[in-house]
Design a protein around this motif. Structure first.
Motif, PDB file in Angstrom:
ATOM      1  N   ASN A   1      16.032  50.390 128.854  1.00 36.40           N
ATOM      2  CA  ASN A   1      15.169  50.142 127.705  1.00 36.40           C
ATOM      3  C   ASN A   1      13.860  49.542 128.190  1.00 36.40           C
TER       4      ASN A   1
ATOM      5  N   ASP B   1       9.526  57.802 126.747  1.00 37.61           N
ATOM      6  CA  ASP B   1       9.561  57.296 125.378  1.00 37.61           C
ATOM      7  C   ASP B   1       9.823  55.793 125.368  1.00 37.61           C
TER       8      ASP B   1
ATOM      9  N   LYS C   1      12.898  54.563 123.082  1.00 37.65           N
ATOM     10  CA  LYS C   1      14.230  55.138 123.264  1.00 37.65           C
ATOM     11  C   LYS C   1      15.093  54.289 124.189  1.00 37.65           C
TER      12      LYS C   1
ATOM     13  N   TYR D   1      17.692  54.868 126.882  1.00 38.13           N
ATOM     14  CA  TYR D   1      18.152  55.962 127.725  1.00 38.13           C
ATOM     15  C   TYR D   1      19.556  55.654 128.250  1.00 38.13           C
TER      16      TYR D   1
END
Length: 246
Positions: A40, A62, A65, A67
């Motif tokens: 993050n 992103d 997001k 991950y």
């Protein structure tokens, strides 16, 4: 025994200010289905770091997001030397990782994942288990203090103290030696200083010792340990820098 649910803070050093920006959190958990990795971004810090040129990692663009993967993300795994090289084989032997199923993680944790080509490092959080807090961390500000600390030795005692007169950071925590209170060894690295600033403000006395000294520039790594009730460390604002094992 392999550990569950470990964390590493991803730190990026600004090329101009030399300030360390905690841009993200990388975690590893051991589940019934094998290893699981998460990443993050720390969005607020990333916005600050972008002013010095930080760009989101390849494959992790992103900022909003979380991950998840069953393998360490390629952008981080690429930091390891080729497994066939002698330097990597020596690392495996010296750290007794021949039977480890997470060598890539251990490499990042032990070496801090540093390379000669960028400004990234991977830092362990403050660890709390059974009411005992422990922290290993390099001294910050060493370039300004090393000339006054040429006699430091492993196992020398250190004390943490709030630097009330620091104009750059009102939460700065300095490291000193008993009996040499006017000679600063250095500072607790950001963002870990916030943990110790809060504890010192609550009246705790925090101390430790020199754990190791870098052979290149003499920079010390300190080890701090103390008994801390859970209610004084379990703070949502510190989740990203503290790992609490229940």
């Amino acid at each position: 025994m392999p550990k569950n649910n470990e964390k590493l803070l991803v730190s990026w050093k600004g090329p101009t200010s030399k300030k360390n920006y905690f841009v993200g959190l990388l975690s590893k958990d051991r589940t019934n289905n094998g290893l699981k990795y998460k990443f993050n971004y720390n969005q607020e810090v990333v916005m600050q770091a972008k002013e010095e040129g930080f760009m989101p990692f390849v494959g992790l663009k992103d900022l909003n997001k979380e991950y998840c993967s069953d393998k360490l993300f390629p952008i981080f795994e690429r930091r390891l030397p080729n497994r066939s090289r002698n330097i990597f084989k020596k690392f495996i032997e010296e750290n007794e990782l021949q039977n480890s199923d997470s060598v890539t993680w251990e490499y990042l944790k032990i070496t801090k994942g540093r390379t000669a080509t960028d400004n990234l490092s991977f830092l362990e959080p403050v660890f709390v288990e059974g009411g005992t807090l422990s922290y290993f961390g390099e001294i910050a500000g060493w370039s300004h203090t090393k000339n006054n600390n040429g006699n430091l030795k492993v196992q020398d005692q250190v004390i943490l103290r709030h630097d009330e007169d620091n104009p750059e950071d009102h939460e700065a925590v300095e490291v000193i030696q008993p009996g040499r209170e006017t000679v600063r060894v250095g500072y607790i690295q950001k963002p870990f200083n916030k943990v110790f600033f809060n504890l010192l403000a609550k009246g705790y006395s925090m101390s430790g010792a020199i754990d190791s000294i870098d052979s290149y520039d003499g920079r010390p790594t300190i080890f701090v340990q103390g008994k801390i009730p859970m209610e004084d460390i379990d703070n949502p604002e510190l989740d990203h820098v503290v790992h609490i094992k229940s």
